[in-house]
Design a protein around this motif. Structure first.
Motif, mmCIF file in Angstrom:
data_model
loop_
_atom_site.group_PDB
_atom_site.id
_atom_site.type_symbol
_atom_site.label_atom_id
_atom_site.label_comp_id
_atom_site.label_asym_id
_atom_site.label_seq_id
_atom_site.Cartn_x
_atom_site.Cartn_y
_atom_site.Cartn_z
ATOM 1 N N ALA A 51 0.818 -1.214 0.000
ATOM 2 C CA ALA A 51 0.000 0.000 0.000
ATOM 3 C C ALA A 51 0.851 1.264 0.000
ATOM 4 O O ALA A 51 0.582 2.211 -0.739
ATOM 5 N N PHE A 52 1.885 1.289 0.838
ATOM 6 C CA PHE A 52 2.702 2.489 0.982
ATOM 7 C C PHE A 52 3.430 2.821 -0.325
ATOM 8 O O PHE A 52 3.530 3.994 -0.708
ATOM 9 N N SER A 53 3.913 1.781 -1.026
ATOM 10 C CA SER A 53 4.652 2.023 -2.269
ATOM 11 C C SER A 53 3.753 2.657 -3.334
ATOM 12 O O SER A 53 4.166 3.582 -4.033
ATOM 13 N N TYR A 54 2.497 2.175 -3.450
ATOM 14 C CA TYR A 54 1.625 2.754 -4.486
ATOM 15 C C TYR A 54 1.049 4.100 -4.060
ATOM 16 O O TYR A 54 0.829 4.980 -4.903
ATOM 17 N N ALA A 55 0.824 4.283 -2.761
ATOM 18 C CA ALA A 55 0.354 5.580 -2.276
ATOM 19 C C ALA A 55 1.378 6.668 -2.589
ATOM 20 O O ALA A 55 1.028 7.755 -3.062
ATOM 21 N N LEU A 56 2.652 6.382 -2.338
ATOM 22 C CA LEU A 56 3.720 7.343 -2.652
ATOM 23 C C LEU A 56 3.785 7.606 -4.154
ATOM 24 O O LEU A 56 4.018 8.734 -4.589
ATOM 25 N N TYR A 57 3.581 6.559 -4.945
ATOM 26 C CA TYR A 57 3.613 6.726 -6.402
ATOM 27 C C TYR A 57 2.529 7.703 -6.854
ATOM 28 O O TYR A 57 2.801 8.639 -7.617
ATOM 29 N N LEU A 58 1.302 7.509 -6.397
ATOM 30 C CA LEU A 58 0.201 8.385 -6.788
ATOM 31 C C LEU A 58 0.458 9.836 -6.398
ATOM 32 O O LEU A 58 0.232 10.758 -7.185
ATOM 33 N N VAL A 59 0.940 10.034 -5.183
ATOM 34 C CA VAL A 59 1.154 11.393 -4.686
ATOM 35 C C VAL A 59 2.275 12.085 -5.455
ATOM 36 O O VAL A 59 2.151 13.249 -5.849
ATOM 37 N N THR A 60 3.376 11.382 -5.701
ATOM 38 C CA THR A 60 4.508 12.002 -6.405
ATOM 39 C C THR A 60 4.173 12.313 -7.855
ATOM 40 O O THR A 60 4.638 13.318 -8.409
ATOM 41 N N GLN A 61 3.346 11.481 -8.493
ATOM 42 C CA GLN A 61 3.036 11.701 -9.909
ATOM 43 C C GLN A 61 2.000 12.794 -10.121
ATOM 44 O O GLN A 61 1.810 13.264 -11.239
ATOM 45 N N ARG A 62 1.334 13.207 -9.065
ATOM 46 C CA ARG A 62 0.340 14.281 -9.165
ATOM 47 C C ARG A 62 0.980 15.568 -9.683
ATOM 48 O O ARG A 62 0.332 16.366 -10.366
#
Length: 299
Positions: free
Chosen positions: A163-174
């Motif tokens: 969960a943490f890895s994909y959450a960080l991905y979504l936030v950084t790509q925003r």
């Protein structure tokens, strides 16, 4: 209408991912790393061919746009893009491992935790504001995850990493605005392939000989990787990270249904209550858009 287009694309991307277990489970006899290797390598080849052959004009325009950026902005773009490649690689490996060696429900739980993490990270890092109803939805999500964690501490630990890895991905790509989303995704997956390439000769099993393996890998690469990831990045142009995080719940709800009705994994009362709360949290989080749409139709 344009805003609803982004919502629809986000919804469809997570709906597609909800069926991922149907393509992944038949490969449970193969090592998780092998599935990851072939998935990433095939994705990289397909996307590089598309970028350099079919979309060459888009590539040239994007390169010109990047060159015109200030130096600091270029560096930030490179860091976010390559960082996204690392996060995707980590997320894929752990998800495959959990799906094939723990349980489908444990993989689903990862994407129950992910929306909460995405929403909270976006609140603190991107200063995305949440209404009181959206905070209520987050609270409902937390309660549902606590219910699902009873007697499943090991599952929670694995799920938190995914969960943490994909959450960080979504936030950084925003923050990756203005650059062609398919090109960004091509760079990220190609970078992921380069990261994995040195490990392939050492950690890969003998080359699979079953054509069925390559058929499922091709299906995973195109339908469950390239398409939904591109749709995710496209949707982020009109949907903020917090909303994308909550919409992630579509994925585990689909996984949960498949685990229950197709793979016949057992379910208890806590899980039934928890998933009901998740459905409620999705409605509550998006109440502003749901009821605005209803009002518009009534008018």
């Amino acid at each position: 209408m344009k805003l609803y287009k982004y919502y629809l694309i986000a919804f469809l991307s997570f709906m597609i991912w909800g069926f991922f277990s149907l393509a992944l489970k038949p490969l449970h006899d193969y090592p998780s790393l092998d599935i990851l290797f072939y998935r990433v390598f095939l994705c990289a080849v397909i996307m590089l061919v598309i970028s350099f052959v079919i979309r060459i004009q888009v590539l040239k325009k994007s390169i010109e746009l990047i060159r015109a950026m200030p130096k600091r902005e270029q560096q930030s773009l490179i860091k976010r893009t390559l960082g996204g490649g690392i996060l995707l690689t980590a997320n894929w490996f752990f998800f495959i491992y959990v799906m094939n060696h723990i349980s489908v429900k444990a993989a689903s739980f990862a994407y129950l935790v992910c929306p909460i993490l995405t929403t909270v990270i976006a609140f603190f890092v991107l200063q995305e504001k949440l209404s009181k109803w959206q905070w209520v939805a987050v609270a409902l999500s937390v309660i549902s995850c606590l219910l699902l964690s009873f007697n499943n501490i090991a599952d929670v630990a694995y799920s938190m990493i995914v969960a943490f890895s994909y959450a960080l991905y979504l936030v950084t790509q925003r923050k990756n605005f203005g650059i062609d989303k398919f090109l960004i995704l091509t760079v990220q997956i190609s970078f992921s392939a380069l990261l994995l390439l040195p490990f392939y000769p050492v950690y890969s099993a003998p080359l699979p000989s079953d054509p069925v393996f390559y058929g499922f890998i091709a299906l995973i690469a195109v339908l469950f990787t390239i398409l939904p990831l591109f749709m995710n990045l496209y949707a982020l142009q009109g949907v903020n990270s917090s909303t994308m995080g909550i919409m992630l719940y579509i994925n585990p709800l689909m996984n949960f249904s498949i685990a229950l009705f197709y793979f016949h994994e057992p379910i208890n009362q806590f899980q039934m209550v928890a998933y009901s709360l998740i459905l409620l949290s999705i409605v509550v989080f998006n109440e502003r858009h749901i009821f605005r749409r209803r009002s518009a139709l009534a008018g």
